[in-house]
Design a protein around this motif. Structure first.
Motif, PDB file in Angstrom:
ATOM      1  N   ARG A 229      82.958  63.479   8.829  1.00  0.00           N
ATOM      2  CA  ARG A 229      82.237  63.226   7.576  1.00  0.00           C
ATOM      3  C   ARG A 229      80.789  62.790   7.865  1.00  0.00           C
ATOM      4  O   ARG A 229      80.309  61.768   7.376  1.00  0.00           O
ATOM      5  N   LEU A 230      80.112  63.611   8.647  1.00  0.00           N
ATOM      6  CA  LEU A 230      78.744  63.288   9.044  1.00  0.00           C
ATOM      7  C   LEU A 230      77.763  63.635   7.933  1.00  0.00           C
ATOM      8  O   LEU A 230      77.924  64.617   7.207  1.00  0.00           O
ATOM      9  N   ALA A 231      76.714  62.808   7.844  1.00  0.00           N
ATOM     10  CA  ALA A 231      75.734  62.974   6.771  1.00  0.00           C
ATOM     11  C   ALA A 231      74.571  63.858   7.172  1.00  0.00           C
ATOM     12  O   ALA A 231      73.877  64.399   6.306  1.00  0.00           O
ATOM     13  N   ALA A 232      74.318  63.993   8.482  1.00  0.00           N
ATOM     14  CA  ALA A 232      73.112  64.696   8.919  1.00  0.00           C
ATOM     15  C   ALA A 232      73.362  65.447  10.210  1.00  0.00           C
ATOM     16  O   ALA A 232      74.247  65.092  11.000  1.00  0.00           O
ATOM     17  N   ASP A 250      84.827  76.179   3.832  1.00  0.00           N
ATOM     18  CA  ASP A 250      84.888  74.728   3.678  1.00  0.00           C
ATOM     19  C   ASP A 250      83.536  74.106   3.986  1.00  0.00           C
ATOM     20  O   ASP A 250      82.865  74.483   4.938  1.00  0.00           O
ATOM     21  N   VAL A 251      83.132  73.137   3.178  1.00  0.00           N
ATOM     22  CA  VAL A 251      81.821  72.488   3.308  1.00  0.00           C
ATOM     23  C   VAL A 251      82.026  71.016   3.622  1.00  0.00           C
ATOM     24  O   VAL A 251      82.783  70.329   2.924  1.00  0.00           O
ATOM     25  N   PRO A 252      81.377  70.504   4.673  1.00  0.00           N
ATOM     26  CA  PRO A 252      81.487  69.078   4.996  1.00  0.00           C
ATOM     27  C   PRO A 252      81.089  68.233   3.792  1.00  0.00           C
ATOM     28  O   PRO A 252      79.965  68.364   3.280  1.00  0.00           O
ATOM     29  N   PRO A 253      81.953  67.349   3.315  1.00  0.00           N
ATOM     30  CA  PRO A 253      81.695  66.644   2.055  1.00  0.00           C
ATOM     31  C   PRO A 253      80.532  65.670   2.092  1.00  0.00           C
ATOM     32  O   PRO A 253      79.925  65.410   1.050  1.00  0.00           O
ATOM     33  N   ALA A 254      80.227  65.112   3.267  1.00  0.00           N
ATOM     34  CA  ALA A 254      79.184  64.087   3.334  1.00  0.00           C
ATOM     35  C   ALA A 254      77.823  64.649   3.745  1.00  0.00           C
ATOM     36  O   ALA A 254      76.821  63.928   3.699  1.00  0.00           O
ATOM     37  N   LEU A 255      77.777  65.905   4.152  1.00  0.00           N
ATOM     38  CA  LEU A 255      76.532  66.466   4.674  1.00  0.00           C
ATOM     39  C   LEU A 255      75.458  66.518   3.594  1.00  0.00           C
ATOM     40  O   LEU A 255      75.649  67.133   2.552  1.00  0.00           O
ATOM     41  N   ARG A 256      74.328  65.864   3.848  1.00  0.00           N
ATOM     42  CA  ARG A 256      73.231  65.862   2.886  1.00  0.00           C
ATOM     43  C   ARG A 256      71.900  66.233   3.526  1.00  0.00           C
ATOM     44  O   ARG A 256      70.917  66.498   2.828  1.00  0.00           O
ATOM     45  N   LEU A 257      71.839  66.240   4.869  1.00  0.00           N
ATOM     46  CA  LEU A 257      70.555  66.387   5.549  1.00  0.00           C
ATOM     47  C   LEU A 257      70.714  67.262   6.788  1.00  0.00           C
ATOM     48  O   LEU A 257      71.607  67.042   7.612  1.00  0.00           O
ATOM     49  N   ALA A 258      69.854  68.263   6.919  1.00  0.00           N
ATOM     50  CA  ALA A 258      69.786  69.118   8.106  1.00  0.00           C
ATOM     51  C   ALA A 258      68.321  69.263   8.475  1.00  0.00           C
ATOM     52  O   ALA A 258      67.515  69.684   7.646  1.00  0.00           O
ATOM     53  N   VAL A 259      67.973  68.891   9.703  1.00  0.00           N
ATOM     54  CA  VAL A 259      66.562  68.877  10.088  1.00  0.00           C
ATOM     55  C   VAL A 259      66.363  69.649  11.382  1.00  0.00           C
ATOM     56  O   VAL A 259      67.036  69.392  12.383  1.00  0.00           O
ATOM     57  N   SER A 260      65.431  70.585  11.349  1.00  0.00           N
ATOM     58  CA  SER A 260      65.116  71.420  12.505  1.00  0.00           C
ATOM     59  C   SER A 260      63.753  71.052  13.059  1.00  0.00           C
ATOM     60  O   SER A 260      62.821  70.752  12.304  1.00  0.00           O
ATOM     61  N   GLY A 261      63.635  71.085  14.369  1.00  0.00           N
ATOM     62  CA  GLY A 261      62.348  70.839  15.021  1.00  0.00           C
ATOM     63  C   GLY A 261      62.270  71.656  16.295  1.00  0.00           C
ATOM     64  O   GLY A 261      63.234  72.301  16.715  1.00  0.00           O
ATOM     65  N   GLY A 262      61.098  71.636  16.930  1.00  0.00           N
ATOM     66  CA  GLY A 262      60.962  72.311  18.220  1.00  0.00           C
ATOM     67  C   GLY A 262      60.232  73.629  18.164  1.00  0.00           C
ATOM     68  O   GLY A 262      59.441  73.931  19.046  1.00  0.00           O
ATOM     69  N   GLU A 263      60.522  74.448  17.160  1.00  0.00           N
ATOM     70  CA  GLU A 263      59.827  75.715  17.000  1.00  0.00           C
ATOM     71  C   GLU A 263      59.975  76.184  15.556  1.00  0.00           C
ATOM     72  O   GLU A 263      60.750  75.610  14.787  1.00  0.00           O
ATOM     73  N   ILE A 264      59.233  77.219  15.206  1.00  0.00           N
ATOM     74  CA  ILE A 264      59.233  77.698  13.830  1.00  0.00           C
ATOM     75  C   ILE A 264      60.626  78.184  13.444  1.00  0.00           C
ATOM     76  O   ILE A 264      61.277  78.918  14.193  1.00  0.00           O
ATOM     77  N   LEU A 265      61.088  77.775  12.285  1.00  0.00           N
ATOM     78  CA  LEU A 265      62.413  78.130  11.791  1.00  0.00           C
ATOM     79  C   LEU A 265      62.364  79.506  11.129  1.00  0.00           C
ATOM     80  O   LEU A 265      61.626  79.711  10.169  1.00  0.00           O
ATOM     81  N   PRO A 266      63.157  80.473  11.613  1.00  0.00           N
ATOM     82  CA  PRO A 266      63.177  81.795  10.966  1.00  0.00           C
ATOM     83  C   PRO A 266      63.698  81.706   9.536  1.00  0.00           C
ATOM     84  O   PRO A 266      64.638  80.960   9.242  1.00  0.00           O
ATOM     85  N   GLU A 271      67.864  80.614   5.083  1.00  0.00           N
ATOM     86  CA  GLU A 271      68.602  81.124   3.925  1.00  0.00           C
ATOM     87  C   GLU A 271      70.105  81.172   4.186  1.00  0.00           C
ATOM     88  O   GLU A 271      70.914  80.829   3.317  1.00  0.00           O
ATOM     89  N   ARG A 272      70.503  81.604   5.391  1.00  0.00           N
ATOM     90  CA  ARG A 272      71.928  81.712   5.704  1.00  0.00           C
ATOM     91  C   ARG A 272      72.598  80.347   5.705  1.00  0.00           C
ATOM     92  O   ARG A 272      73.710  80.176   5.198  1.00  0.00           O
ATOM     93  N   PHE A 273      71.915  79.337   6.269  1.00  0.00           N
ATOM     94  CA  PHE A 273      72.498  77.996   6.319  1.00  0.00           C
ATOM     95  C   PHE A 273      72.670  77.433   4.909  1.00  0.00           C
ATOM     96  O   PHE A 273      73.700  76.814   4.600  1.00  0.00           O
ATOM     97  N   GLU A 274      71.678  77.646   4.052  1.00  0.00           N
ATOM     98  CA  GLU A 274      71.793  77.134   2.686  1.00  0.00           C
ATOM     99  C   GLU A 274      72.948  77.804   1.952  1.00  0.00           C
ATOM    100  O   GLU A 274      73.697  77.143   1.210  1.00  0.00           O
ATOM    101  N   ARG A 275      73.129  79.116   2.159  1.00  0.00           N
ATOM    102  CA  ARG A 275      74.242  79.803   1.509  1.00  0.00           C
ATOM    103  C   ARG A 275      75.587  79.257   1.997  1.00  0.00           C
ATOM    104  O   ARG A 275      76.525  79.116   1.215  1.00  0.00           O
ATOM    105  N   ARG A 276      75.664  78.940   3.281  1.00  0.00           N
ATOM    106  CA  ARG A 276      76.943  78.502   3.858  1.00  0.00           C
ATOM    107  C   ARG A 276      77.267  77.057   3.511  1.00  0.00           C
ATOM    108  O   ARG A 276      78.414  76.713   3.239  1.00  0.00           O
ATOM    109  N   TYR A 277      76.254  76.174   3.510  1.00  0.00           N
ATOM    110  CA  TYR A 277      76.515  74.736   3.376  1.00  0.00           C
ATOM    111  C   TYR A 277      75.981  74.111   2.087  1.00  0.00           C
ATOM    112  O   TYR A 277      76.292  72.960   1.790  1.00  0.00           O
ATOM    113  N   GLY A 278      75.144  74.852   1.356  1.00  0.00           N
ATOM    114  CA  GLY A 278      74.581  74.269   0.147  1.00  0.00           C
ATOM    115  C   GLY A 278      73.531  73.221   0.411  1.00  0.00           C
ATOM    116  O   GLY A 278      73.172  72.435  -0.479  1.00  0.00           O
ATOM    117  N   VAL A 279      73.023  73.162   1.658  1.00  0.00           N
ATOM    118  CA  VAL A 279      71.991  72.200   2.060  1.00  0.00           C
ATOM    119  C   VAL A 279      70.836  72.979   2.665  1.00  0.00           C
ATOM    120  O   VAL A 279      71.049  73.877   3.496  1.00  0.00           O
TER     121      VAL A 279
END
Length: 471
Positions: A229-232, A250-266, A271-279
């Motif tokens: 039940r991780l939040a981030a 199935d969507v992790p119920p507590a997930l509210r935050l996803a943060v990418s760094g290091g290089e430009i996000l394609p 779009e694919r992550f948002e469709r899969r997780y709603g975040v």
């Protein structure tokens, strides 16, 4: 806002707070409480002290991602040592080169040699090697890191205690960052700024628990988010690409935050992550020289936007590149007058600034711009066109005597140079079209997962194939 203070005092206070002893600090295969963190840090500190490590000592730490790595770093900082973080995936030649430049008095390793695949382990052996000709700290820097080396020799970067504290404060002022009692799946490298400071030190400061997977497999990552039940989740684009392809609904119920760094996000990963997780995947844009620069943690703006300047950061776009205000040069060795001058650090990132919102958008690298026949070509633009082809999974475009493309094709897909040439001719001006196409099985990466963009190194990798540094 926390008053300015000494980094040593900050760390000592976080480790000594017995009121938090029962709280979870981190969880790998085993769970470690705050009390366990303090005990293990003290134990390793005694061992290092017995080897003669004390205030002012210089210590190169080259350990795999593990609790042992973090306990060792905390113990060294507690002793007043200057910590130099080396990636355990560096080859012997790369390690020797950095040690010769920095001249530390001690080297902490495992005795295993360079690691090809780096997976988190709870604990590891530590071999302390005194270096007879090493020098004590010549500056007040507490942390020494190295740039990625994606385009050449890594730069040696120093962070002072006040600099580290200022970055911890910047993260603390971002309301969306993980809070006390929340769990964070930390996939970012522990030897680089976002993973170490935004992940580990912020977690220590805020009371957010860290969670580490044994290996970055999409099924395991998804199950950890779900079962714990991780939040981030913090990582690089490749991690979010994996998660976005996880099976099921199935969507992790507590997930509210996803943060990418290091290089430009394609954009397709976003779009694919948002469709899969709603975040939506948020952005944490920064560099080793200064740490976090700009953020859009909630992902309000799709890539390549990276958000607005982090609290306390002064930025400016001059000549098309982003500059950051710094009181002193972050570079410890060499002449980097092309990067730091008159109190400003040139990131060499091509950037635009929206005047109404202050949103920064990174569009490429200044050092990816070449002149051909008096005309300017941004090689990242050529890469983007090639990546839009359904057969191309990865692309690096470089310039020697002509533009050349190094490409990895998708799965069993077959594509010829002739087809790609026709594709480019439809989408690029003639002077931007690659004159040569190379199709390696994998593209070489730096030790922290970034694609190498040095032409000589790319050709050397084709002649002597080696396993990619990042999985």
């Amino acid at each position: 806002m926390r008053p300015a203070g000494d980094f040593d005092d900050w760390l000592a206070a976080r480790l000594a707070d017995t009121g938090l002893d029962a709280e979870l600090w981190a969880h790998g295969q085993q769970a470690v409480t705050r009390a366990g963190l303090r005990t293990q840090t003290a134990r390793i500190g005694e061992v290092l002290g017995a080897h003669g490590i004390r205030r002012g000592s210089t210590v190169a730490v080259q350990l795999p991602p593990s609790f042992t790595l973090l306990w060792s770093v905390f113990a060294l900082w507690g002793a007043g040592a200057q910590v130099m973080l080396l990636d355990p995936r560096l080859t012997e030649t790369e390690t020797t080169r950095l040690l010769e430049v920095c001249e530390p008095q001690f080297h902490l390793g495992t005795g295993e040699g360079p690691l090809r695949v780096v997976s988190f382990r709870d604990e590891c052996e530590v071999v302390v090697t005194p270096r007879r000709w090493g020098l004590a700290a010549r500056t007040a820097h507490r942390l020494v890191q190295f740039s990625s080396g994606s385009t050449g020799l890594p730069k040696v970067i120093g962070r002072t205690g006040p600099s580290l504290l200022a970055e911890i404060e910047r993260f603390a002022r971002l309301s969306d960052m993980p809070r006390r009692g929340e769990g964070v799946l930390l996939l970012s490298s522990l030897v680089h700024s976002f993973g170490l400071i935004g992940g580990v030190l912020h977690g220590l400061d805020a009371g957010a628990a860290l969670h580490f997977p044994r290996r970055p497999h999409r099924k395991e990552l998804h199950q950890m988010l779900l079962e714990r039940r991780l939040a981030a989740v913090f990582g690089v684009p490749a991690h979010f690409d994996l998660l976005g392809r996880s099976e099921g609904s199935d969507v992790p119920p507590a997930l509210r935050l996803a943060v990418s760094g290091g290089e430009i996000l394609p954009g397709e990963v976003f779009e694919r992550f948002e469709r899969r997780y709603g975040v939506r995947i948020g952005q944490a844009y920064g560099m080793s020289e200064v740490g976090i620069i700009a953020t859009d943690l909630a992902g309000a703006q799709p890539p390549p936007a990276v958000g607005v300047a982090a609290p306390g950061m002064s930025t400016a776009v001059t000549g098309g590149t982003l500059r950051v205000r710094l009181s002193e040069s972050p570079y410890l060795f060499g002449d980097h007058g092309d990067r730091y001058a008159d109190g400003w650090l040139d990131t060499h990132d091509l950037c635009t600034l929206a005047p109404d919102t202050g949103v920064l958008t990174v569009t490429g690298r200044a050092d990816s711009v070449v002149a051909i026949g008096g005309l300017k070509v941004d090689l990242t633009e050529v890469e983007a066109v090639l990546l839009a082809h359904e057969a191309v999974a990865e692309a690096v475009v470089v310039y020697g005597q002509a533009i050349e493309a190094h490409l990895v094709v998708s799965g069993s897909t077959r594509v010829t140079s002739t087809e790609l040439l026709a594709w480019c001719r439809e989408r690029l001006s003639p002077h931007k079209i690659p004159k040569a196409f190379h199709f390696p099985r994998v593209l070489p990466r730096t030790s922290n997962g970034k694609l190498i963009r040095n032409r000589e190194l790319l050709h050397a990798a084709r002649e002597r194939p080696r396993q990619a540094a990042f999985r």
